[in-house]
Every structure is written in structure tokens, then in C-alpha cells.
Design a protein around this motif. Structure first.
Motif, PDB file in Angstrom:
ATOM      1  N   UNK A 227       0.859  -1.197   0.000  1.00  0.00           N
ATOM      2  CA  UNK A 227       0.000   0.000   0.000  1.00  0.00           C
ATOM      3  C   UNK A 227       0.887   1.236   0.000  1.00  0.00           C
ATOM      4  N   UNK A 228       0.530   2.187  -0.814  1.00  0.00           N
ATOM      5  CA  UNK A 228       1.344   3.388  -0.927  1.00  0.00           C
ATOM      6  C   UNK A 228       1.168   4.263   0.293  1.00  0.00           C
ATOM      7  N   UNK A 229       2.076   5.223   0.423  1.00  0.00           N
ATOM      8  CA  UNK A 229       2.005   6.143   1.558  1.00  0.00           C
ATOM      9  C   UNK A 229       0.741   6.974   1.521  1.00  0.00           C
ATOM     10  N   UNK A 230       0.247   7.279   0.277  1.00  0.00           N
ATOM     11  CA  UNK A 230      -0.992   8.053   0.152  1.00  0.00           C
ATOM     12  C   UNK A 230      -2.159   7.308   0.785  1.00  0.00           C
ATOM     13  N   UNK A 231      -2.247   5.992   0.501  1.00  0.00           N
ATOM     14  CA  UNK A 231      -3.327   5.206   1.076  1.00  0.00           C
ATOM     15  C   UNK A 231      -3.200   5.081   2.588  1.00  0.00           C
ATOM     16  N   UNK A 232      -1.948   5.037   3.079  1.00  0.00           N
ATOM     17  CA  UNK A 232      -1.746   4.933   4.518  1.00  0.00           C
ATOM     18  C   UNK A 232      -2.178   6.206   5.230  1.00  0.00           C
ATOM     19  N   UNK A 233      -2.129   7.318   4.551  1.00  0.00           N
ATOM     20  CA  UNK A 233      -2.553   8.580   5.158  1.00  0.00           C
ATOM     21  C   UNK A 233      -4.040   8.844   4.990  1.00  0.00           C
ATOM     22  N   UNK A 234      -4.693   8.049   4.127  1.00  0.00           N
ATOM     23  CA  UNK A 234      -6.121   8.248   3.881  1.00  0.00           C
ATOM     24  C   UNK A 234      -6.935   7.465   4.893  1.00  0.00           C
ATOM     25  N   UNK A 235      -7.997   8.066   5.395  1.00  0.00           N
ATOM     26  CA  UNK A 235      -8.837   7.396   6.390  1.00  0.00           C
ATOM     27  C   UNK A 235      -9.797   6.409   5.744  1.00  0.00           C
ATOM     28  N   UNK A 236      -9.946   6.462   4.427  1.00  0.00           N
ATOM     29  CA  UNK A 236     -10.873   5.549   3.749  1.00  0.00           C
ATOM     30  C   UNK A 236     -10.526   5.494   2.274  1.00  0.00           C
ATOM     31  N   UNK A 237     -10.511   4.278   1.723  1.00  0.00           N
ATOM     32  CA  UNK A 237     -10.324   4.170   0.287  1.00  0.00           C
ATOM     33  C   UNK A 237     -11.529   4.783  -0.423  1.00  0.00           C
ATOM     34  N   UNK A 238     -11.293   5.370  -1.604  1.00  0.00           N
ATOM     35  CA  UNK A 238     -12.341   6.111  -2.298  1.00  0.00           C
ATOM     36  C   UNK A 238     -13.406   5.192  -2.895  1.00  0.00           C
ATOM     37  N   UNK A 239     -13.107   3.893  -3.019  1.00  0.00           N
ATOM     38  CA  UNK A 239     -14.051   2.973  -3.624  1.00  0.00           C
ATOM     39  C   UNK A 239     -15.334   2.912  -2.792  1.00  0.00           C
ATOM     40  N   UNK A 240     -16.477   3.179  -3.424  1.00  0.00           N
ATOM     41  CA  UNK A 240     -17.805   3.085  -2.799  1.00  0.00           C
ATOM     42  C   UNK A 240     -17.942   4.023  -1.602  1.00  0.00           C
ATOM     43  N   UNK A 241     -17.284   5.133  -1.623  1.00  0.00           N
ATOM     44  CA  UNK A 241     -17.361   6.081  -0.508  1.00  0.00           C
ATOM     45  C   UNK A 241     -18.611   6.940  -0.644  1.00  0.00           C
ATOM     46  N   UNK A 242     -19.427   6.984   0.399  1.00  0.00           N
ATOM     47  CA  UNK A 242     -20.633   7.804   0.436  1.00  0.00           C
ATOM     48  C   UNK A 242     -20.953   8.085   1.890  1.00  0.00           C
ATOM     49  N   UNK A 243     -20.537   9.225   2.389  1.00  0.00           N
ATOM     50  CA  UNK A 243     -20.657   9.537   3.816  1.00  0.00           C
ATOM     51  C   UNK A 243     -22.112   9.611   4.274  1.00  0.00           C
ATOM     52  N   UNK A 244     -22.986  10.171   3.444  1.00  0.00           N
ATOM     53  CA  UNK A 244     -24.398  10.284   3.815  1.00  0.00           C
ATOM     54  C   UNK A 244     -25.057   8.924   3.966  1.00  0.00           C
ATOM     55  N   UNK A 245     -24.865   8.071   2.978  1.00  0.00           N
ATOM     56  CA  UNK A 245     -25.458   6.723   3.046  1.00  0.00           C
ATOM     57  C   UNK A 245     -24.837   5.908   4.182  1.00  0.00           C
ATOM     58  N   UNK A 246     -23.529   6.067   4.369  1.00  0.00           N
ATOM     59  CA  UNK A 246     -22.845   5.338   5.440  1.00  0.00           C
ATOM     60  C   UNK A 246     -23.364   5.769   6.814  1.00  0.00           C
ATOM     61  N   UNK A 247     -23.642   7.056   6.971  1.00  0.00           N
ATOM     62  CA  UNK A 247     -24.127   7.570   8.254  1.00  0.00           C
ATOM     63  C   UNK A 247     -25.479   6.944   8.610  1.00  0.00           C
ATOM     64  N   UNK A 248     -26.388   6.831   7.621  1.00  0.00           N
ATOM     65  CA  UNK A 248     -27.696   6.216   7.869  1.00  0.00           C
ATOM     66  C   UNK A 248     -27.548   4.731   8.199  1.00  0.00           C
ATOM     67  N   UNK A 249     -26.669   4.052   7.476  1.00  0.00           N
ATOM     68  CA  UNK A 249     -26.472   2.622   7.699  1.00  0.00           C
ATOM     69  C   UNK A 249     -25.889   2.344   9.089  1.00  0.00           C
ATOM     70  N   UNK A 250     -25.096   3.260   9.596  1.00  0.00           N
ATOM     71  CA  UNK A 250     -24.509   3.066  10.928  1.00  0.00           C
ATOM     72  C   UNK A 250     -25.580   3.055  12.011  1.00  0.00           C
ATOM     73  N   UNK A 251     -26.595   3.883  11.872  1.00  0.00           N
ATOM     74  CA  UNK A 251     -27.680   3.889  12.856  1.00  0.00           C
ATOM     75  C   UNK A 251     -28.549   2.637  12.719  1.00  0.00           C
ATOM     76  N   UNK A 252     -28.707   2.158  11.493  1.00  0.00           N
ATOM     77  CA  UNK A 252     -29.402   0.885  11.301  1.00  0.00           C
ATOM     78  C   UNK A 252     -28.598  -0.237  11.956  1.00  0.00           C
TER      79      UNK A 252
END
Length: 388
Positions: free
Chosen positions: A1-26
Motif C-alpha cells: 500500500x502506498x504512503x498516500x493510502x496509509x494517510x487516507x482514512x478511507x479508500x475512495x471505492x464506494x465512498x458515500x458519507x451520507x449513506x454510510x451515516x444512515x447505515x450506521x444507525x441501522x
């Protein structure tokens, strides 16, 4: 894994903060309900005939739950700890030079064994003191009753050595009828098929004997029941420690994720996992016969741990980096320690305790069903690793 990925809190694949937030409460609601249902069934069901902790249905269900916990330790926790401690974002030295995940799991198993032994010894001494006090009170009451009725202990003249029949080396004395009755039942439980027949006879003993003998039989089994209770007290507390330690990490990992593709399968997997872990823990708590308040506290603590971990993850998601060295080392060590605890508890205190018991060896149908449930639980939980 590159240094860029190590500094990123989440891989960009399938990233959707709004949908993820709702799913977390479910996820919080689903996992909380699954945990409450799982741990409540054996606690409430112990007052129902078909779900009593000494019933065959409970033994089979507990075998399934033990398989789930075993697979959780081996397939999910240990592999997760290995992935975290061998991640490319960690320095090669020392993390890639030694199998730390297996080492930490081994240490956790050995420490669990030590705690199991010390805890059992402590509770046995504590129970022994309480039992000795009760027996002393019982002897006083019995002797008073004898003086009123004119019945006195019988002394055998053939081998009389200065002790009343029933008196033991330590000076404690059993009343004659009680001692003989208990001795009779001890000799009616040998090994082999006769032992199985004796086990079956003992279950119907209370119905076959009159009221005058029922209290005597219970006294004879009191010591064994207390010893089993001691084991279940220790087992339930250590098992809860192992479950809670990895539940926090699981909840935290889900809470910081911003990928709906990651969260969706985790909801189903963790709900299934939480339900059957709760069932196994609830069974141990029920068998330990804790007071209502203690049982409620332990149950609530188990049920809220993973949802609380998710909540913490939601709060820190904006600045928490799961790929930082500190986060990876912490996650890897805790996962490995949890694996060691869960593997030990499932094999020693859940599986071996039931599968090597006299009851299991004397009931072929229960053996077949329990083994099927054990392998089914382990297989289903292991297969969830495909998605989560």
C-alpha cells in the motif's frame, strides 16, 4: 500500500458519507436488538420447561453458539489481527519479522487458563466457607431434633474406632440416615452403561421416593451443584471479557467506515454473531445463577458494547485514520488477544465441558444433534468471512 493510502482514512471505492451515516444507525439498532434477544432467551427461558439450562434443546443451541464463537476466534479475530499486524503501512521491523498475532493469541490463552484456575480456586474457597457454615447450622438443628425424638446416631460395634458412623476424618459428622442415603446414590453411579442407567434413575429419583427422602437427596447433591455453579461463575465472567474486548474493535471499525459497501454486509454478519454470542453468554450467566441485578448488569454491558463502539467510531470518523501505525498495532493486538480468549473459552469451557459430560455420553441422539449444531454454527460463522 502506498504512503498516500496509509494517510487516507478511507479508500475512495464506494465512498458515500451520507449513506454510510444512515447505515450506521441501522447497524446500531440491529446489533443492539440481536444482542438483547440472544442473551435474554436463556435468562428468561430458564423458567420455561423447553428452554431450561438442563434441557436437550438448550444443550444443542449452546453447541451451535460455541461453534459460532470458535469460528469468530479462529477465522475472524485471528485473521484480522494478522492482517493488521502485517499491514504494509507498518514498519517491516519488527512486525514482519515475527508472527505476533499467533504469539499474542497464545499469551491470551495461557493467561485465560491462569485466570480460570485462580478464579475457580477463589470461588471454591469462598463457597466452601459458606457451605461449612450452613452445614454447621444443619448439624445443630438435626441434633436438637434427635434429642426431642429420642433418635440417636448409631455406632457400629464391628469396626468402631472411636467415631460415630458417618463421622469423617476432619471431625465433621453426617446424620446416619442422610449419610447412608447419599452413599447409596454414590455407588449407584459407576462408569459405563451402569453409570448411564444410574444417571437416568437419578433424574426420576425425586418422583420415585417419598417426601421424607427428597430433602436428603438434595443435600447429597449440594456439593456437586455448588462446584458447577463456581465454574459457571468464572466461565461467564471470562467469556464476557473476551467478547467485550473484540466487540469494541468491531464496532469502532464499522463506525469509522464511510463505505456503504463495507457496512451493509457487516450489519447482517455482526447481528448474527452478536445474537449467538449473547446466547452462549446468557446460558453461562443463567447456569451460574447470579442474582438478578448482577445478571442484568452483565447482560446490558454485553448488549451495548458493540453499539457503543459504533457510536465512538461515528464521533471520531472525521479525524481517525484506521491505517495509521498506532491504530493498526492497537487493532491487531486486541484482535489477537480476543482470538486467544475466545478459542480457549469455546474449546475448554463450552465445547469440552458439555461434549465430555456424562449426560452427552449417555444420550446418542443428543450427541448427534449437538455435533451437527456445533459444525453448523462454526461453518456458518466462518462462511461470513466471505462478506465481512
Amino acid at each position: 500500500m502506498s504512503n498516500t493510502n496509509c494517510q487516507s482514512s478511507e479508500l475512495e471505492l464506494c465512498r458515500d458519507e451520507g449513506a454510510a451515516f444512515k447505515l450506521k444507525f441501522i447497524a446500531i439498532a440491529s446489533i443492539l436488538l440481536a444482542g438483547v434477544a440472544g442473551i435474554a432467551i436463556p435468562l428468561i427461558g430458564r423458567h420455561r420447561k423447553f428452554l431450561r439450562t438442563d434441557g436437550s434443546l438448550f444443550v444443542a443451541a449452546k453447541a451451535f453458539a460455541a461453534g459460532v464463537i470458535l469460528a469468530t476466534g479462529f477465522v475472524h479475530m485471528l485473521s484480522g489481527g494478522t492482517d493488521a499486524l502485517t499491514d504494509p503501512c507498518l514498519p517491516k521491523y519488527p512486525w514482519s519479522k515475527f508472527p505476533f498475532s499467533g504469539f499474542f493469541a497464545m499469551i491470551a490463552s495461557l493467561i485465560t487458563l491462569l485466570v480460570d484456575f485462580v478464579g475457580t480456586q477463589y470461588y471454591e474457597r469462598k463457597q466452601g466457607l459458606a457451605r461449612g457454615s450452613k452445614e454447621e447450622q444443619g448439624r445443630v438443628v438435626s441434633l436438637e431434633a434427635e434429642s426431642e425424638t429420642g433418635i440417636v446416631p448409631i455406632v457400629e460395634g464391628k469396626e468402631w474406632n472411636g467415631k460415630v458412623f458417618g463421622e469423617e476424618e476432619g471431625g465433621s459428622m453426617h446424620i446416619v440416615g442422610m449419610h447412608a442415603h447419599v452413599a447409596h446414590h454414590r455407588h449407584s453411579h459407576p462408569n459405563g452403561q451402569d453409570g448411564c442407567d444410574g444417571l437416568l434413575r437419578s433424574r426420576g429419583h425425586e418422583h420415585e421416593h417419598g417426601h421424607g427422602h427428597s430433602h436428603v437427596h438434595e443435600h447429597g447433591l449440594e456439593v456437586g451443584d455448588d462446584d458447577n455453579g463456581v465454574r459457571h461463575v468464572v466461565v461467564s465472567q471470562i467469556l464476557e471479557l473476551g467478547i467485550v474486548s473484540h466487540s469494541v474493535i468491531i464496532g469502532l471499525s464499522l463506525g469509522v467506515s464511510q463505505s456503504p459497501c463495507t457496512i451493509r454486509p457487516l450489519i447482517a454478519a455482526l447481528s448474527f454473531h452478536q445474537f449467538f454470542e449473547g446466547f452462549a453468554l446468557g446460558g453461562c450467566i443463567s447456569q451460574a445463577q447470579f442474582k438478578a441485578l448482577s445478571a442484568t448488569i452483565m447482560s446490558c454491558f454485553f448488549a451495548i458494547t458493540t453499539p457503543a463502539g459504533i457510536g465512538i467510531g461515528i464521533v471520531i470518523a472525521s479525524f481517525y485514520n484506521p491505517y495509521s501505525p498506532a491504530a493498526l498495532v492497537t487493532e491487531g493486538i486486541l484482535d489477537s488477544l480476543s482470538a486467544g480468549i475466545l478459542v480457549y473459552m469455546s474449546l475448554v469451557d463450552l465445547i469440552a465441558a458439555d461434549f465430555l459430560s456424562k449426560r452427552m455420553s449417555c444420550n446418542f441422539r443428543l450427541q448427534v444433534v449437538s455435533y451437527l449444531m456445533l459444525f453448523l454454527g462454526a461453518g456458518l460463522m466462518a462462511s461470513l468471512a466471505i462478506w465481512a
